[in-house]
Design a protein around this motif. Structure first.
Motif, mmCIF file in Angstrom:
data_model
loop_
_atom_site.group_PDB
_atom_site.id
_atom_site.type_symbol
_atom_site.label_atom_id
_atom_site.label_comp_id
_atom_site.label_asym_id
_atom_site.label_seq_id
_atom_site.Cartn_x
_atom_site.Cartn_y
_atom_site.Cartn_z
ATOM 1 N N PRO A 151 -113.069 -34.711 13.581
ATOM 2 C CA PRO A 151 -112.357 -35.304 14.721
ATOM 3 C C PRO A 151 -110.874 -35.536 14.397
ATOM 4 O O PRO A 151 -110.489 -35.607 13.227
ATOM 5 N N ASN A 152 -110.090 -35.613 15.454
ATOM 6 C CA ASN A 152 -108.674 -35.906 15.255
ATOM 7 C C ASN A 152 -108.479 -37.326 14.751
ATOM 8 O O ASN A 152 -109.299 -38.227 15.034
ATOM 9 N N ASN A 153 -107.416 -37.520 14.039
ATOM 10 C CA ASN A 153 -107.084 -38.882 13.614
ATOM 11 C C ASN A 153 -106.650 -39.744 14.798
ATOM 12 O O ASN A 153 -106.828 -40.964 14.790
ATOM 13 N N ASP A 154 -106.019 -39.140 15.807
ATOM 14 C CA ASP A 154 -105.680 -39.891 17.020
ATOM 15 C C ASP A 154 -106.816 -39.722 18.028
ATOM 16 O O ASP A 154 -107.247 -38.610 18.329
ATOM 17 N N ASP A 170 -108.570 -42.099 8.382
ATOM 18 C CA ASP A 170 -109.595 -41.166 7.927
ATOM 19 C C ASP A 170 -110.612 -40.979 9.037
ATOM 20 O O ASP A 170 -110.768 -41.840 9.911
ATOM 21 N N VAL A 171 -111.302 -39.844 9.010
ATOM 22 C CA VAL A 171 -112.322 -39.531 10.008
ATOM 23 C C VAL A 171 -113.564 -39.025 9.308
ATOM 24 O O VAL A 171 -113.549 -38.686 8.126
ATOM 25 N N THR A 172 -114.661 -38.959 10.062
ATOM 26 C CA THR A 172 -115.923 -38.465 9.511
ATOM 27 C C THR A 172 -115.847 -36.951 9.306
ATOM 28 O O THR A 172 -115.430 -36.211 10.195
ATOM 29 N N ASP A 218 -113.970 -35.398 26.752
ATOM 30 C CA ASP A 218 -115.280 -35.184 27.352
ATOM 31 C C ASP A 218 -115.718 -36.487 28.038
ATOM 32 O O ASP A 218 -115.265 -37.579 27.702
ATOM 33 N N THR A 219 -116.597 -36.348 29.039
ATOM 34 C CA THR A 219 -117.182 -37.528 29.700
ATOM 35 C C THR A 219 -118.459 -37.919 28.973
ATOM 36 O O THR A 219 -119.103 -37.090 28.324
ATOM 37 N N PRO A 270 -112.741 -38.229 20.778
ATOM 38 C CA PRO A 270 -113.952 -37.502 21.176
ATOM 39 C C PRO A 270 -114.831 -38.339 22.096
ATOM 40 O O PRO A 270 -114.613 -39.528 22.254
ATOM 41 N N GLY A 271 -115.868 -37.683 22.652
ATOM 42 C CA GLY A 271 -116.856 -38.403 23.423
ATOM 43 C C GLY A 271 -117.902 -38.963 22.482
ATOM 44 O O GLY A 271 -117.600 -39.364 21.356
ATOM 45 N N LEU A 272 -119.168 -38.986 22.923
ATOM 46 C CA LEU A 272 -120.218 -39.474 22.046
ATOM 47 C C LEU A 272 -120.514 -38.476 20.918
ATOM 48 O O LEU A 272 -120.993 -38.858 19.855
#
Length: 318
Positions: free
Chosen positions: A50-53, A34-36, A251-252, A241-243
């Motif tokens: 966000p992606n699950n992976d 699950d994701v937010t 992303d950096t 994802p990044g932050l």
């Protein structure tokens, strides 16, 4: 001793490395069930979860700023441990020297016994010539020389036993000193000086002192382990994802800050360890006192033996 010095130096060098920045490379790939998700709908906008992976690779940098001198205290304990190990070698060498002394003096005693046998044989041979002359001219019976012949055989037997004993002692002495000693070697009698008033310089006494110093430094180390740790950290990475968890792309990112760690309650663990070290210190004091008493008793016995032999020598000379 050289190896112990090098080991101690390397141990202290390794401990001091803790003052340098710590670099860690981390990589992670994961799949989560699950994701937010944003539970509201915004007209005209679509917020993708966000992606699950998810994937992340980071470089972490940590620099110690303050830890109450824990590293320096650890280095002092390591140095004290090295000194104790080197002194233990000195104690072992002292025991080895005692073995060498015992073997050396035993060979000297055999040399003196050999000289006595030679002198006695010389006297018996001279006496045998006198007896033989008496037998030749009829002044003595032919059996008069039998007792002298028996004594000469006993001397040869004693000399044979002495030679085997000397050979055995020389072989053992050769192994201890790492030098081949032949049967014909003649050891020199050393000059021995005894000063009963001189303070004992036995290496065991120094070992006890160094062990106490190690306990004291270990106690100081425990005290410093209760102090807070302050360090600076930095983190840079690349991931999806990044932050920003709502940006569903690679992303950096980076992060920097300060970190404080302080264990304010340890269930009296350090207190108990200090009590254990204090008992260890008292044990060392007891061992030192016991050693001193036994050593003094041994010295009294040896001095009494020396005085007795000196008096016997005077009687021998008389």
């Amino acid at each position: 001793s050289v190896l112990l010095d090098e080991q101690s130096r390397l141990d202290i060098e390794a401990i001091n490395k803790g003052k340098l920045p710590k670099l860690d490379v981390n990589a992670q790939a994961s799949y989560q069930s699950d994701v937010t998700m944003v539970p509201i709908v915004i007209p005209g906008e679509t917020i993708e979860p966000p992606n699950n992976d998810q994937y992340r690779a980071t470089l972490d940098v940590n620099q110690l700023i303050y830890n109450g001198g824990l590293i320096d205290a650890s280095a002092k304990v390591a140095d004290a441990k090295g000194k104790v190990s080197r002194q233990e070698v000195e104690v072992n060498l002292y025991g080895l020297k005692n073995q060498v002394n015992h073997l050396y003096l035993s060979v000297l005693l055999l040399q003196e016994n050999q000289a006595l046998l030679d002198a006695k044989e010389k006297q018996l041979l001279a006496r045998l010539e006198e007896v033989s002359a008496g037998v030749k001219f009829g002044a003595l019976l032919p059996s008069s020389s039998d007792a002298l012949e028996v004594e000469l055989l006993k001397i040869k037997q004693n000399r044979s036993e002495l030679n085997y004993s000397k050979s055995d002692l020389l072989q053992r002495l050769s192994l201890l000193i790492g030098m081949e000693l032949t049967k014909i070697v003649k050891l020199q009698q050393p000059e021995v000086f005894m000063d009963s008033e001189k303070e004992s310089s036995r290496p065991e006494l120094m070992l006890f002192q160094l062990q106490k110093e190690q306990v004291e430094l270990s106690t100081e180390l425990l005290s410093k382990s209760k102090l807070p740790n302050l360090s600076a950290f930095g983190l840079g990475g690349y991931g999806n994802p990044g932050l920003n968890m709502l940006n569903n792309e690679f992303d950096t990112f980076y992060m920097a800050g300060l970190r404080l760690n302080w264990n304010v309650f340890d269930w009296n663990k350090i207190k108990v360890e200090k009590q254990s070290l204090q008992i260890n210190k008292e044990i060392i004091d007891t061992q030192r006192e016991t050693f001193t008493v036994n050593n003094n008793m041994e010295l009294v016995g040896l001095q009494s033996e020396v005085d007795k032999i000196a008096e016997l020598i005077d009687y021998d000379e008389a």
